[in-house]
Every structure is written in structure tokens, then in C-alpha cells.
Enzyme design. Structure first.
Site, PDB file in Angstrom:
ATOM      1  N   TYR B 119      19.436 -38.326 -13.482  1.00 38.00           N
ATOM      2  CA  TYR B 119      19.480 -38.844 -12.115  1.00 38.00           C
ATOM      3  C   TYR B 119      20.114 -37.868 -11.131  1.00 38.00           C
ATOM      4  CZ  TYR B 119      18.080 -43.508 -13.757  1.00 38.00           C
ATOM      5  OH  TYR B 119      17.381 -44.559 -14.299  1.00 38.00           O
ATOM      6  N   LYS B 166      22.064 -39.244 -27.519  1.00 39.15           N
ATOM      7  CA  LYS B 166      21.041 -38.549 -28.302  1.00 39.15           C
ATOM      8  C   LYS B 166      21.534 -37.129 -28.544  1.00 39.15           C
ATOM      9  CE  LYS B 166      16.852 -38.319 -30.168  1.00 39.15           C
ATOM     10  NZ  LYS B 166      16.318 -39.151 -31.265  1.00 39.15           N
ATOM     11  N   ASP B 198      18.027 -44.072 -29.998  1.00 37.26           N
ATOM     12  CA  ASP B 198      16.817 -44.608 -30.619  1.00 37.26           C
ATOM     13  C   ASP B 198      17.172 -45.613 -31.719  1.00 37.26           C
ATOM     14  OD1 ASP B 198      17.820 -42.234 -31.804  1.00 37.26           O
ATOM     15  OD2 ASP B 198      15.930 -41.786 -32.800  1.00 37.26           O
ATOM     16  N   ASP B 222      19.967 -47.239 -18.550  1.00 41.99           N
ATOM     17  CA  ASP B 222      18.854 -47.872 -17.843  1.00 41.99           C
ATOM     18  C   ASP B 222      17.914 -48.560 -18.833  1.00 41.99           C
ATOM     19  OD1 ASP B 222      17.108 -48.345 -15.551  1.00 41.99           O
ATOM     20  OD2 ASP B 222      15.815 -46.791 -16.373  1.00 41.99           O
ATOM     21  N   ASP B 226      17.785 -52.686 -20.158  1.00 45.57           N
ATOM     22  CA  ASP B 226      16.548 -53.436 -19.940  1.00 45.57           C
ATOM     23  C   ASP B 226      16.002 -53.991 -21.253  1.00 45.57           C
ATOM     24  OD1 ASP B 226      16.627 -53.017 -17.202  1.00 45.57           O
ATOM     25  OD2 ASP B 226      14.509 -52.489 -17.069  1.00 45.57           O
TER      26      ASP B 226
HETATM   27  C1  LIG Z   1      15.701 -36.897 -36.098  1.00 44.56           C
HETATM   28  C2  LIG Z   1      15.282 -36.797 -34.654  1.00 44.56           C
HETATM   29  C3  LIG Z   1      15.346 -35.374 -34.180  1.00 44.56           C
HETATM   30  C4  LIG Z   1      13.912 -37.415 -34.415  1.00 44.56           C
HETATM   31  C5  LIG Z   1      13.496 -37.356 -32.953  1.00 44.56           C
HETATM   32  O1  LIG Z   1      14.313 -37.538 -32.037  1.00 44.56           O
HETATM   33  O2  LIG Z   1      12.296 -37.111 -32.720  1.00 44.56           O
HETATM   34  C6  LIG Z   1      13.770 -38.878 -34.875  1.00 44.56           C
HETATM   35  O3  LIG Z   1      14.541 -39.738 -34.108  1.00 44.56           O
HETATM   36  C7  LIG Z   1      12.334 -39.281 -34.813  1.00 44.56           C
HETATM   37  O4  LIG Z   1      11.990 -40.111 -33.962  1.00 44.56           O
HETATM   38  O5  LIG Z   1      11.533 -38.744 -35.595  1.00 44.56           O
HETATM   39  C1  LIG Z   2      14.924 -48.613  -9.359  1.00 42.29           C
HETATM   40  C2  LIG Z   2      15.486 -47.584 -10.315  1.00 42.29           C
HETATM   41  C3  LIG Z   2      15.779 -46.303  -9.584  1.00 42.29           C
HETATM   42  C4  LIG Z   2      16.724 -48.112 -11.042  1.00 42.29           C
HETATM   43  C5  LIG Z   2      17.282 -47.093 -12.030  1.00 42.29           C
HETATM   44  O1  LIG Z   2      16.526 -46.374 -12.717  1.00 42.29           O
HETATM   45  O2  LIG Z   2      18.512 -47.015 -12.135  1.00 42.29           O
HETATM   46  C6  LIG Z   2      16.500 -49.435 -11.803  1.00 42.29           C
HETATM   47  O3  LIG Z   2      15.653 -49.268 -12.888  1.00 42.29           O
HETATM   48  C7  LIG Z   2      17.832 -49.950 -12.279  1.00 42.29           C
HETATM   49  O4  LIG Z   2      18.076 -49.946 -13.486  1.00 42.29           O
HETATM   50  O5  LIG Z   2      18.645 -50.350 -11.439  1.00 42.29           O
END
Ligand SMILES: CC(C)[C@H](C(=O)O)[C@@H](O)C(=O)O
Ligand SMILES: CC(C)[C@H](C(=O)O)[C@@H](O)C(=O)O
Lengths: 326, 326
Positions: B119, B166, B198, B222, B226
Site C-alpha cells: 500500500y 510470508k 497461506d 486485508d 475478509d
Molecule cells: C513453500 C512455498 C514457497 C510455496 C509457495 O509459496 O508457493 C507453498 O506455499 C506452495 O503454495 O506451494
Molecule cells: C477499498 C480498499 C482500498 C480497502 C483496502 O484494500 O484496504 C478495503 O478492501 C478494506 O479492506 O478496507
């Protein structure tokens, strides 16, 4: 012609589920298998998580089947993706009948950009206080992904695909991604709809059937596909394919599961389905389909490993899959 | 002293839910309200989604209550966060008794870094083919967030907090973030555990009670908040607070809901709970608590707007909340 398949069990349960998948591949085709090392164990021994020899093998084989790596996962899997020049990571996330899932109606495929975004690897420590990462997005990589996505949905008779991004904030980079993907799809006559990646996270929980095929930048694909894994009951059943122009790398999405490694009770399904994707990649569509069906049938009413509430072993499940193949 | 509260209804249902929350604030305190414009409508009129006057008002008031903006959301909300010098976005995601939720046991609070990450706003078109975004992470912003997180968990008697990141891929930037946050917590004697963003996405679906307070970089916050919204049944009930050193900005997490805007049936709960956070921020803890309790009680057995399966109006719900406050 006998295709060469490089097999990299890696660490932990990788050493159990990869041989299981190999036995399935052996049952349906005539391949030459070459085993190679990668992961924590080989790093402890040699100082290198991904020996040059393994990299070279993956870079020249027709296909590679990888299991899992522990702490060294990123040092193994990211270079392996590069070794096969993979530009797309295909991640189906589908709930199986008979397997507990938070959203049993989930049936999604993520097509994740696999070369750039925050994974481009440019980070700098600019001062005592400040570091930066340069996120890279190119039109060419986005278009290549989009062409793949169009082929993918056409081959499988999907209506089109969704593009998940955060172009309202990352206007230049994700804007470029979105514009390139949508423009290829428009040219090809493939329908697309757009969704912000944060909104996707909410909406997929509320109703996963709103989406089918989801095309996304690298990190978005990483997180959103893992979210979908949560909706189908965990990483245990998710396969994936890293596709390049001339070769490809297949891996279950799960990790090394150190808590159960060595006990012979790891669920081999994700790796066996990854092997089915490998078969399809090599053109063995019928064999791939047969393997998928066998796994699905075993998941529905066959022996189950402890992660699915049963007490079967990896071998029991593999055996059941082999039987149902006949 | 009468605190000055700037009120920015914005677009769509913002114009319905903000007045509802204001009537609740009026019922429990003695504030000076100043109304200001922002959003699509004012942009259509003046060419500016966030007029300088609105920015200045938010930058000098004790607190600001914002509703929602349509297409211009990013042009409104990101500068408004800057106007109050907000370094943390507090996002509780809690399922309410009596309200349908995919995971009714969800009770999480995200503490999202609110100034940097992707951001920071540095993007460049380097060639016809390539654009970059510079993701920025500083130790100082991470430490400031961590100090807030430590206060937050101490005040509320949590055991500690989780840090989602991450850093296995963004080693330098998220590594800096993680190290700074964990080191502040260690110094303060606050427990932390780490989770890859993840993995968090999968794990929170499987069992949200594994987590309480989750500290994360900007984009991770963010998307993951959500996701949590999806687990509690949608954005409709989620409040948020953008806290700065001297002032703060409060907003429901939902958008303008163009499909129902103008009908008087928008659910005001998220905005009223955002107003409760505003009360607590200004030191009116008892009043804040009372407002929360009243909303929770109405959600449990009071009138419901159509999004929750009822046929009550915004006014009915607001009225019920006001009654239960007495
Ligand atoms: C281990 C890691 C680097 C990898 C990624 O971030 O792609 C894993 O999370 C995946 O999704 O295969
Ligand atoms: C509208 C957008 C810029 C905002 C963000 O990404 O922060 C929204 O998704 C939030 O989470 O408030």
C-alpha cells in the site's frame, strides 16, 4: 518412446506418498523413473537443499513428481518451478463425496501465475530501518497465463474464468495483469469476470459455486488456493501441477507432516491425483481419468487413513486404488 | 470538553447506516458532529472523491466515522487512513449468536499494519512489458504495530498473539516484519506464535478457535480479515477502527451495497459497532460496552434486516438498539 519421470520424494511423508504414486504410475504406463534428492535431509548432509544434479534432472525430464520438503520447502520448490520453466501452477480444490468438508459443494481450479509477482525475488535492505521488495508484473507472463487459461476452459467446456486481483490498490501492476488477461480472453472469445482478491476470500466462503476457474497473480493464488483447501477439508487431498512449455512438475499441496512421518499412515491421495495430472499432461488422458476415478471411489467407500478418520495404512489405500484400476 | 466527530456517510448505504450510528452516539454522549463529503457522488460533482476539506476535517477531529464509498473506495479510504496517521487497522471478526455463520465459533481480531507493504504506493511502468511495485517494510512501523498489539492483548487479557506473514518467500521484508514484531513482544513478555499467511487461510477454516489476535502486514490483513468475514457470515456485521497516535477513523468493513441502497433496509449493526469502537477509543468504555451489548442483544432476538432473513428497516433495528441501551 518411454517418457522419463524424475521422482523426488523429499522429506517426511513425501518418502511414503511418492512411492505410492509411483506404483500407480507403473500400473498404468511404461515410464523410466529416475530418483533424485531434495529437502532438509539432503541439506543436512550436503549443505544444499536442492542439489544441482536434481535441478538438472528436473530441467531435462519429461515430468517430475515431487513429494514435500520441510524447512527448506521454499529453497526446493521455487527453484524446481524454475527448472521446468513453469509459468502456471494448476491447483484444483474439489471436495470429494464422503469426505468431510466445510463446503462440500466446492469445485474450483486455481490457475496461479508461477514466475513473478512478489516471487520474483528482488529484495533489498535499504537502511537499518527499511527493506523493499520489488513486485514484478509483465504483460508477456500475464498473456501466457491467459492463453493457458483460455485453452483450459475451452478443453473442459467451462463458461469462462474469473480473474482475482487487487488492482484497486496495485493499480499499475495488478492493473497490467488484469488488462492483459482480460484482453487475451476477449480476443479468444472467452468470458471473464473480475473479483478483488479480498472480496473473493469472503465470497468463496459464502458460496464457492459462484466460481469455477480462478486466474490469479502468484501470491493471490498461493493464499486463495489454500483458503479453498480449508473449504474442502484441508491440504491432504489437493494435487497440483506446475506446467512449463516443455516439461512439468507435479506435487501434492500438503507438506511433510512431521507428526506422522515414518508411520506408514500418510494419505497418498493428493500425490496419486498429482500423478493423474502428470498422466494427462503427457497425453495419457484415459489413464489419468482412470486413476482419478479410482482415487475418488476409494475416498468414497474404501479404506481410509487416519487423517480421514480411518485406520488404514498408506499401503492399504494404494492397494485399493490399484485394485479399482483394473 | 466536547469531542469533535467528523461524519462521512459517503455513498450508497453509507448514507443510511451512518445516521443510524450517529443517533446511537447522540444517545450515549455529548459530541459535536461535523458532516463531510466523500465518494462517487461528490466526485461526479466536483471531480474529487475526497475533497481537501474532508481530508482536513478528518486530520483534525478527535475521531471520524466513515460509511462507504463506491468505485472511488480506494481514493477515499486510503487517504483518510493517512489523514488520521493511522498505523493499525483493528478488525474484529466475530460470529454473533443467532446469526448464521459458516464457523459460529469464530472470534478473531486482526491487527493490520496500515501504512506500508504494497500500500506504500510506489509503482512504475518500466517498459512496454513490465511494471513494478515497491513493497516497503520498516522496522519502525512494525515495532509501532507490535507495541499496540502488546497493549491490546494485555488490556484484554489474551494469552498473546499470532503473527501471520510470508517470510519464507519475502525473506527480507516479511522477515523484517516478523523479527521486529516478535522482538517487541519478547521484550514485553507477550507470547507470540507464527503462521504463514497461506497456512493461516487453510487453518482458520478448519478451526478458527486456534487463533485469537492476528498481527499481519497490510495486504495479508486485508485478505485474511475478509476471509474471516466469510466464516462469520459476510461483511455485513464487521466493524473496524483505523487508529493513529492522536485520532482515529472508524468504518464498517462492508461497502455501499448498491442493490439495496436507498431502500432503508441496510443493516446498521457494523456501523453501530464501529461507533462503539469509537466510544472506547475516546475513553467511554462503559458506553462502548453498552452499545455492543445492545447490538448483540438485538442481533440475537430483535428485529432483523433482510440480509439476516428479516423484514425490518434500518430504522427499526436502530430503534431497537436505542431501546435496549436504556
Ligand atoms: C513453500 C512455498 C514457497 C510455496 C509457495 O509459496 O508457493 C507453498 O506455499 C506452495 O503454495 O506451494
Ligand atoms: C477499498 C480498499 C482500498 C480497502 C483496502 O484494500 O484496504 C478495503 O478492501 C478494506 O479492506 O478496507
Amino acid at each position: 518412446m518411454t517418457e522419463e519421470i524424475v521422482v523426488i520424494p523429499g522429506d517426511g511423508i513425501g518418502r511414503e506418498v511418492v512411492p505410492a504414486a509411483v506404483s500407480v504410475l507403473e500400473a498404468v504406463g511404461d515410464f523410466e523413473f529416475v530418483e533424485a534428492d531434495a529437502g532438509d535431509a539432503v541439506e543436512a548432509e550436503t549443505g544444499e537443499a536442492l542439489p544441482a544434479e536434481t535441478y538438472e534432472l528436473a530441467a531435462s525430464a519429461d515430468a517430475t513428481l515431487f513429494g514435500a520438503a520441510g524447512e527448506t520447502a521454499a529453497d526446493v520448490i521455487l527453484p524446481l518451478r524454475t527448472a521446468v520453466d513453469s509459468f502456471v501452477n494448476v491447483r484444483p480444490a474439489k471436495a470429494y463425496p464422503g469426505v468431510d468438508a466445510l463446503r462440500p459443494e466446492t469445485d474450483l481450479v486455481f490457475l496461479r501465475e508461477n514466475t513473478e509477482g512478489v516471487y520474483a525475488g528482488h529484495e533489498d535492505r535499504l537502511s537499518e530501518d527499511l527493506s523493499t521488495l520489488t513486485r514484478v508484473v509483465t504483460t508477456s507472463a500475464s498473456e501466457r497465463l491467459a492463453e493457458f487459461a483460455c485453452d483450459y476452459v475451452e478443453d473442459r467446456a467451462y463458461d469462462g474464468f474469473s480473474v482475482a486481483h487487487k488492482a484497486n490498490v496495485m493499480r499499475e501492476t495488478d492493473g497490467r495483469f488484469r488488462d492483459a488477461v482480460v484482453s487475451v480472453a476477449d480476443d479468444r472469445g472467452v468470458e471473464t469476470d473480475e473479483v478483488l482478491m479480498d472480496a473473493f476470500a469472503t465470497r468463496v466462503c459464502l458460496d464457492p459455486t459462484q466460481f469455477d476457474v480462478v486466474v490469479c497473480p502468484n501470491l493471490a493464488g498461493d493464499v486463495l488456493s489454500d483458503l479453498a483447501a480449508g473449504l474442502v477439508g484441508g491440504l491432504g487431498l489437493l494435487p497440483s501441477a506446475n506446467i512449463g512449455p516443455d516439461r512439468a512438475l507435479f506435487e501434492p499441496v500438503h507438506g511433510t507432516a512431521p507428526d506422522i512421518a515414518g508411520e506408514g499412515v500418510a494419505n497418498p491421495s493428493a500425490t496419486i491425483v498429482s500423478a493423474a495430472m502428470l498422466l494427462e499432461y503427457l497425453g495419457y488422458d484415459d489413464e489419468g481419468r482412470a486413476v482419478r476415478d479410482a482415487v475418488e471411489s476409494v475416498l468414497a467407500d474404501g479404506p481410509r487413513t487416519p487423517d480421514l478418520g480411518g485406520d488404514a495404512s498408506t499401503e492399504d489405500v494404494t492397494h485399493a486404488v490399484l485394485e479399482r484400476l483394473d
